[in-house]
Design a protein around this motif. Structure first.
Motif, PDB file in Angstrom:
ATOM      1  N   LYS A 250       0.819  -1.209   0.000  1.00 34.43           N
ATOM      2  CA  LYS A 250       0.000   0.000   0.000  1.00 34.43           C
ATOM      3  C   LYS A 250       0.852   1.257   0.000  1.00 34.43           C
ATOM      4  O   LYS A 250       0.511   2.265  -0.627  1.00 34.43           O
ATOM      5  CB  LYS A 250      -0.916   0.005   1.232  1.00 34.43           C
ATOM      6  N   HIS A 251       1.961   1.205   0.735  1.00 36.36           N
ATOM      7  CA  HIS A 251       2.817   2.390   0.869  1.00 36.36           C
ATOM      8  C   HIS A 251       4.274   1.963   0.658  1.00 36.36           C
ATOM      9  O   HIS A 251       5.125   2.136   1.525  1.00 36.36           O
ATOM     10  CB  HIS A 251       2.657   3.029   2.249  1.00 36.36           C
ATOM     11  N   GLY A 252       4.556   1.401  -0.509  1.00 39.36           N
ATOM     12  CA  GLY A 252       5.877   0.867  -0.785  1.00 39.36           C
ATOM     13  C   GLY A 252       6.707   1.754  -1.691  1.00 39.36           C
ATOM     14  O   GLY A 252       6.187   2.389  -2.610  1.00 39.36           O
ATOM     15  N   GLU A 253       7.999   1.805  -1.423  1.00 37.32           N
ATOM     16  CA  GLU A 253       8.964   2.517  -2.262  1.00 37.32           C
ATOM     17  C   GLU A 253      10.127   1.580  -2.534  1.00 37.32           C
ATOM     18  O   GLU A 253      10.553   0.829  -1.645  1.00 37.32           O
ATOM     19  CB  GLU A 253       9.454   3.792  -1.568  1.00 37.32           C
ATOM     20  N   HIS A 254      10.641   1.610  -3.743  1.00 39.93           N
ATOM     21  CA  HIS A 254      11.716   0.701  -4.152  1.00 39.93           C
ATOM     22  C   HIS A 254      12.942   1.515  -4.532  1.00 39.93           C
ATOM     23  O   HIS A 254      12.851   2.456  -5.314  1.00 39.93           O
ATOM     24  CB  HIS A 254      11.251  -0.151  -5.333  1.00 39.93           C
ATOM     25  N   PHE A 255      14.083   1.126  -3.971  1.00 41.10           N
ATOM     26  CA  PHE A 255      15.344   1.808  -4.269  1.00 41.10           C
ATOM     27  C   PHE A 255      16.400   0.750  -4.540  1.00 41.10           C
ATOM     28  O   PHE A 255      16.616  -0.144  -3.707  1.00 41.10           O
ATOM     29  CB  PHE A 255      15.748   2.691  -3.089  1.00 41.10           C
ATOM     30  N   THR A 256      17.039   0.814  -5.691  1.00 44.38           N
ATOM     31  CA  THR A 256      18.074  -0.154  -6.056  1.00 44.38           C
ATOM     32  C   THR A 256      19.442   0.507  -6.047  1.00 44.38           C
ATOM     33  O   THR A 256      19.629   1.582  -6.624  1.00 44.38           O
ATOM     34  CB  THR A 256      17.813  -0.754  -7.450  1.00 44.38           C
ATOM     35  N   ILE A 257      20.396  -0.142  -5.387  1.00 45.62           N
ATOM     36  CA  ILE A 257      21.797   0.285  -5.440  1.00 45.62           C
ATOM     37  C   ILE A 257      22.493  -0.701  -6.369  1.00 45.62           C
ATOM     38  O   ILE A 257      22.806  -1.831  -5.988  1.00 45.62           O
ATOM     39  CB  ILE A 257      22.433   0.302  -4.038  1.00 45.62           C
ATOM     40  N   GLY A 258      22.680  -0.275  -7.606  1.00 43.97           N
ATOM     41  CA  GLY A 258      23.065  -1.186  -8.668  1.00 43.97           C
ATOM     42  C   GLY A 258      24.364  -1.926  -8.448  1.00 43.97           C
ATOM     43  O   GLY A 258      24.499  -3.093  -8.820  1.00 43.97           O
ATOM     44  N   HIS A 259      25.348  -1.294  -7.825  1.00 46.16           N
ATOM     45  CA  HIS A 259      26.670  -1.919  -7.686  1.00 46.16           C
ATOM     46  C   HIS A 259      26.888  -2.505  -6.296  1.00 46.16           C
ATOM     47  O   HIS A 259      28.026  -2.780  -5.906  1.00 46.16           O
ATOM     48  CB  HIS A 259      27.772  -0.906  -8.019  1.00 46.16           C
ATOM     49  N   ALA A 260      25.815  -2.720  -5.547  1.00 49.05           N
ATOM     50  CA  ALA A 260      25.933  -3.294  -4.211  1.00 49.05           C
ATOM     51  C   ALA A 260      25.749  -4.803  -4.247  1.00 49.05           C
ATOM     52  O   ALA A 260      24.962  -5.333  -5.035  1.00 49.05           O
ATOM     53  CB  ALA A 260      24.887  -2.675  -3.277  1.00 49.05           C
ATOM     54  N   ARG A 261      26.468  -5.484  -3.374  1.00 53.48           N
ATOM     55  CA  ARG A 261      26.244  -6.901  -3.147  1.00 53.48           C
ATOM     56  C   ARG A 261      25.252  -7.078  -1.994  1.00 53.48           C
ATOM     57  O   ARG A 261      24.740  -6.104  -1.457  1.00 53.48           O
ATOM     58  CB  ARG A 261      27.577  -7.605  -2.864  1.00 53.48           C
ATOM     59  N   GLU A 263      25.061  -7.760   1.242  1.00 55.31           N
ATOM     60  CA  GLU A 263      25.124  -7.135   2.566  1.00 55.31           C
ATOM     61  C   GLU A 263      25.394  -5.636   2.421  1.00 55.31           C
ATOM     62  O   GLU A 263      26.508  -5.152   2.640  1.00 55.31           O
ATOM     63  CB  GLU A 263      26.177  -7.819   3.435  1.00 55.31           C
ATOM     64  N   ILE A 264      24.363  -4.902   2.089  1.00 53.35           N
ATOM     65  CA  ILE A 264      24.491  -3.470   1.786  1.00 53.35           C
ATOM     66  C   ILE A 264      25.055  -2.698   2.969  1.00 53.35           C
ATOM     67  O   ILE A 264      25.882  -1.786   2.798  1.00 53.35           O
ATOM     68  CB  ILE A 264      23.132  -2.901   1.344  1.00 53.35           C
ATOM     69  N   MET A 265      24.650  -3.041   4.183  1.00 54.18           N
ATOM     70  CA  MET A 265      25.129  -2.307   5.359  1.00 54.18           C
ATOM     71  C   MET A 265      26.570  -2.646   5.723  1.00 54.18           C
ATOM     72  O   MET A 265      27.162  -2.008   6.592  1.00 54.18           O
ATOM     73  CB  MET A 265      24.197  -2.552   6.549  1.00 54.18           C
ATOM     74  N   MET A 266      27.150  -3.646   5.058  1.00 54.19           N
ATOM     75  CA  MET A 266      28.547  -4.024   5.263  1.00 54.19           C
ATOM     76  C   MET A 266      29.380  -3.701   4.018  1.00 54.19           C
ATOM     77  O   MET A 266      30.475  -4.223   3.854  1.00 54.19           O
ATOM     78  CB  MET A 266      28.651  -5.524   5.583  1.00 54.19           C
ATOM     79  N   GLU A 267      28.855  -2.850   3.165  1.00 49.65           N
ATOM     80  CA  GLU A 267      29.508  -2.550   1.898  1.00 49.65           C
ATOM     81  C   GLU A 267      30.519  -1.387   2.022  1.00 49.65           C
ATOM     82  O   GLU A 267      30.840  -0.929   3.117  1.00 49.65           O
ATOM     83  CB  GLU A 267      28.435  -2.214   0.846  1.00 49.65           C
ATOM     84  N   THR A 268      30.993  -0.906   0.879  1.00 54.23           N
ATOM     85  CA  THR A 268      31.951   0.189   0.835  1.00 54.23           C
ATOM     86  C   THR A 268      31.316   1.485   1.329  1.00 54.23           C
ATOM     87  O   THR A 268      30.085   1.617   1.399  1.00 54.23           O
ATOM     88  CB  THR A 268      32.440   0.410  -0.607  1.00 54.23           C
ATOM     89  N   ASP A 269      32.153   2.460   1.656  1.00 53.49           N
ATOM     90  CA  ASP A 269      31.653   3.754   2.134  1.00 53.49           C
ATOM     91  C   ASP A 269      30.700   4.383   1.122  1.00 53.49           C
ATOM     92  O   ASP A 269      29.668   4.954   1.493  1.00 53.49           O
ATOM     93  CB  ASP A 269      32.814   4.714   2.396  1.00 53.49           C
ATOM     94  N   GLU A 270      31.036   4.288  -0.155  1.00 48.80           N
ATOM     95  CA  GLU A 270      30.214   4.893  -1.205  1.00 48.80           C
ATOM     96  C   GLU A 270      28.813   4.282  -1.227  1.00 48.80           C
ATOM     97  O   GLU A 270      27.795   4.996  -1.293  1.00 48.80           O
ATOM     98  CB  GLU A 270      30.887   4.694  -2.569  1.00 48.80           C
ATOM     99  N   ILE A 271      28.738   2.965  -1.157  1.00 50.38           N
ATOM    100  CA  ILE A 271      27.450   2.280  -1.193  1.00 50.38           C
ATOM    101  C   ILE A 271      26.670   2.543   0.096  1.00 50.38           C
ATOM    102  O   ILE A 271      25.462   2.801   0.073  1.00 50.38           O
ATOM    103  CB  ILE A 271      27.651   0.770  -1.425  1.00 50.38           C
TER     104      ILE A 271
END
Length: 289
Positions: A250-261, A263-271
Motif C-alpha cells: 500500500k505504501h511501498g517505495e523501491h530503491f536499487t543500489i546497482g553496484h551493491a552486493r 550485505e548493503i550495510m557491510m559494503e563500501t563507504d560509497e554504497i
C-alpha cells in the motif's frame, strides 16, 4: 528456549527507536560494530535480537553448527514475543524496523499476518523473497523425504563453519574487505557466534515461507510505509522479485543500489552513503523532521 536481545539507549533525547532484525547466520555483534553507533548518532534508541538457531540464542539441534528451524512461523512467534515483551513497552516512538535478508522476510510476514505492531515504518534491505537457484532447490526438496534424519542434514554443497575457508576474494556479499573481516573478528572472539550452512529442513521451510508471501492479498495487508532496498549485484537473493513485491504494498517505495552486493550495510563507504541517504529520507518522512 532462551532468546538473546540487546538494547541501546539514545545518546540524548530520543528521536525514536530502530529495531534491527538480522539475516540468516548473523548476530547482534555484527551490527553493533558500526551500524548501531550510526543509529545512535542519529538520535535513535536501538534494539536487536538473535534469531532462534543463531548468535547466542537457543539452537534447536545438538549440532550447534547446523542452521535449522522447524517452521518459519516459529521465527514469527519469537519476533512477536520480542516486540510484545521488550519493544512495545519500552521503545521511544516512533519505532522503525531495519531488517536484512531473512530478517526482512520474517518481519514482512509478521506485519502481514499480525499487523504492524509498534512499527511506524520499515526498511527491508535485500529481503529474502526469492533465491537465485530456487528452482533447483525446489526440485531437490521434492525428492527428499520429509523425515528428521533427512531434514537435519546440511543442504547439499554446504557444511560446518570453517573460519579459514572465509576468503575475501571468493566472497559474494560485500566489496569491502575491512567490513568483511569484522565478522571474522567476532568469530575469533567468541566461536559460539559462528553458524554453518542451512539444513535441508531450514531450506524446505524457507521455500514454503517464500511461497506464502506470494498469496493474493497477503502483502497488501501491510499498512505502514515500507522502503525496500535492492542490491543490484545480489548473488543470493533474486533482485527481480523485489519490484513486483513493492507494487503490492500500500505504501511501498523501491530503491536499487546497482553496484551493491547482498550485505548493503557491510559494503563500501560509497554504497553505504547511498543506504544512509535512503534511511534518512524514510525516517524524516515518519518523524516529520
Amino acid at each position: 528456549m532462551p532468546l538473546r536481545y540487546a538494547w541501546w539507549n539514545a545518546l540524548a533525547v530520543p528521536r525514536g527507536t530502530v529495531v534491527v532484525l538480522t539475516g540468516r547466520g548473523e548476530f547482534i555483534e555484527k551490527y553493533a560494530t558500526e551500524v548501531v553507533g550510526e543509529l545512535l548518532d542519529r538520535g535513535f534508541a536501538v534494539a536487536a535480537f538473535d534469531w532462534r538457531g543463531q548468535g547466542l540464542s537457543d539452537r534447536p539441534l545438538a549440532d550447534r553448527g547446523k542452521g535449522h528451524i522447524d517452521h518459519f512461523s516459529t521465527y514469527m512467534a519469537d519476533l512477536r514475543l520480542f516486540l510484545d515483551t521488550i519493544v512495545t513497552p519500552n521503545a521511544p516512538r516512533p519505532v522503525v524496523a531495519l531488517c536484512h535478508s531473512m530478517g526482512s522476510h520474517i518481519a514482512m510476514r509478521e506485519m502481514a499476518e499480525g499487523g504492524s505492531g509498534p512499527f511506524s515504518a520499515a526498511l527491508f534491505v535485500s529481503p529474502m523473497t526469492a533465491l537465485r537457484r530456487e528452482a533447483m532447490l525446489r526440485s531437490v526438496l521434492m525428492i527428499m523425504p520429509e523425515v528428521p534424519s533427512v531434514e537435519e542434514r546440511y543442504l547439499f554443497g554446504t557444511g560446518p563453519f570453517v573460519l579459514l575457508a572465509r576468503e575475501f576474494a571468493s566472497n559474494f556479499v560485500t566489496h569491502d574487505e575491512r567490513r568483511y573481516r569484522f565478522t571474522e573478528d567476532w568469530f575469533t572472539a567468541d566461536p559460539r557466534l559462528s553458524l554453518g550452512g542451512p539444513t535441508l529442513g531450514w531450506s524446505r521451510q524457507a521455500v514454503r515461507s517464500m511461497t506464502a508471501v506470494q498469496a493474493p492479498g497477503y502483502l497488501e495487508r501491510i499498512n505502514i510505509p515500507v522502503l525496500l532496498i535492492t542490491a543490484g549485484e545480489d548473488r543470493l537473493i533474486d533482485p527481480r522479485s523485489h519490484g513486483p513485491l513493492v507494487a503490492r504494498l500500500k505504501h511501498g517505495e523501491h530503491f536499487t543500489i546497482g553496484h551493491a552486493r547482498h550485505e548493503i550495510m557491510m559494503e563500501t563507504d560509497e554504497i553505504r552513503a547511498l543506504f544512509w541517504e535512503a534511511f534518512d529520507r524514510l525516517t524524516k518522512g515518519v518523524l516529520g523532521r
